[in-house]
Design an enzyme around this catalytic site. Sequence first.
Site, PDB file in Angstrom:
ATOM      1  N   HIS A  82       4.837 -46.940  21.647  1.00 53.52           N
ATOM      2  CA  HIS A  82       5.470 -46.493  22.736  1.00 53.52           C
ATOM      3  C   HIS A  82       5.933 -47.548  23.579  1.00 53.52           C
ATOM      4  CE1 HIS A  82       5.100 -44.003  26.521  1.00 53.52           C
ATOM      5  NE2 HIS A  82       4.886 -45.242  27.093  1.00 53.52           N
ATOM      6  N   ASP A 161      -2.547 -34.425  32.941  1.00 54.20           N
ATOM      7  CA  ASP A 161      -1.609 -35.786  33.226  1.00 54.20           C
ATOM      8  C   ASP A 161      -0.283 -35.346  33.799  1.00 54.20           C
ATOM      9  OD1 ASP A 161      -0.888 -38.687  33.071  1.00 54.20           O
ATOM     10  OD2 ASP A 161       0.533 -37.750  31.638  1.00 54.20           O
ATOM     11  N   ARG A 168       0.881 -37.902  41.848  1.00 54.83           N
ATOM     12  CA  ARG A 168       1.126 -39.232  41.830  1.00 54.83           C
ATOM     13  C   ARG A 168       2.507 -39.834  42.594  1.00 54.83           C
ATOM     14  NH1 ARG A 168       0.133 -41.556  36.265  1.00 54.83           N
ATOM     15  NH2 ARG A 168       0.908 -43.387  37.554  1.00 54.83           N
ATOM     16  N   SER A 183      -2.302 -42.544  31.478  1.00 55.85           N
ATOM     17  CA  SER A 183      -1.591 -41.373  31.198  1.00 55.85           C
ATOM     18  C   SER A 183      -0.739 -41.685  29.908  1.00 55.85           C
ATOM     19  CB  SER A 183      -0.362 -41.533  32.652  1.00 55.85           C
ATOM     20  OG  SER A 183       0.779 -40.859  32.124  1.00 55.85           O
ATOM     21  N   LYS A 187      -1.351 -39.551  25.820  1.00 51.14           N
ATOM     22  CA  LYS A 187      -0.400 -38.843  25.149  1.00 51.14           C
ATOM     23  C   LYS A 187      -0.352 -39.300  23.777  1.00 51.14           C
ATOM     24  CE  LYS A 187       2.967 -39.591  28.800  1.00 51.14           C
ATOM     25  NZ  LYS A 187       2.151 -39.402  29.917  1.00 51.14           N
TER      26      LYS A 187
END
Length: 433
Positions: A82, A161, A168, A183, A187
């Site tokens: 990621h 999320d 947010r 967050s 995922k």
Amino acid sequence: MRAVDIIEKKKHGFELTKEEIYHIIHGYTKGEIPDYQMSAFLMAVYFKGMTPFEISDLTMSFVESGDQVDLSAIDGVKVDKHSTGGVGDKISLIVIPLVALAGVPVAKMSGRGLGHTGGTIDKLESIKGFRTELSPEEFINNVNTYKMAIVGQTANLTPADKKIYALRDVTSTVDSIPLIASSIMSKKIASGAEAIVLDVKVGSGAFMKSLDEAKSLAETMVGIGNSLGRKTVAVITNMDQPLGHEVGNSNEVIEAIKVLSGKGAEDETQVALTIAAHMCVLGGAYSSFDEAFSALNETIISGLAVEKLKELIKIQGGDPMVVDDTSLLPHADTSIEIKAEASGYVNDIDAEEIGVAAMLLGAGRRTKEDSIDFGAGISLKRKLGDWVEAGDVLCVLHTNLSETSEAEKKAFAAYRIDEGRPEKAPYIYTVIV
């Protein structure tokens, strides 16, 4: 159990129980807790922080709010990567075939671009016919057969999320380490990963602007992953200038092809090999990072890596001929040169400004509903430390739009030319395990 009592407890800095965290997160997801109470909770977290136990529980509350991908039918250790987002970041396009060649299964779920950061799915969809929506059976079969597949994220992955992230954004609580870390990691865990390599970007084009912030986020995410039984490594990489020389979609595919052919820019080649090597070690293909790095580099030199990219394109319905003939990819009709007004060294390239300029040219989205132009983008002709003469081309804008003045201004302003040559910054700052 009342939301107001949980907010009060966090406001005073006390550690919340798993039950309290699940109550407020799932209650908000179901619409039982209003925006104003969740806003107060998020602000309390922003100011008081969370313990590692709380962050792990928050992460799992996000995971368990929606679908979880079952990858148990795939052989081997499922390793995912990621990126926290950057400009010119085409690393996934390079890493997937490299890691698959090593025999480590890459079952990748990626997102689309928004704002100044690009998305891997958009880049791949610039290839004619490439499908980023596969049935679960096709996805698993491709990974078992070819060791690789990539799809867009499922709609019901971590809905808590998604809902909280939107809040947010309008409550000035985006830049909270516990909230960012949970967050991102939720995922990856919901996607079925057993091991995770995180590319944490730092610099002008990244969400984290300082090295200390990036280290804090990396350490928090690695802590989450390890506490939840996922082997996790974070690599902190430089995003003080765009990665490589291309920013956009089809032009980034072309650059990824160059890297896999052994003709890529040094910065993106080194970052890609580093990420891929750590993935291969976590996946059990190699016993050490150095061994993995050397072996992967050899696959590039041998020509196997770019052939594996062809295979990925073919098995997902795309035209593999684009690898040999990149003119088959979308291109823009208009090119605009941005030139230096003075001589000197390139001392700064504001990556975020370049990313925004590319978006304004049609390569990105202001909102999730916007469409993108696969052929639009920016080619960087000069990078940090390069000497330029007045009148030299700094970058070239590619677009099909008629109005480009704002993008031109941003691209020009992104460059700072000075007499002194800047010190060369590292491509990779550190690795957190």
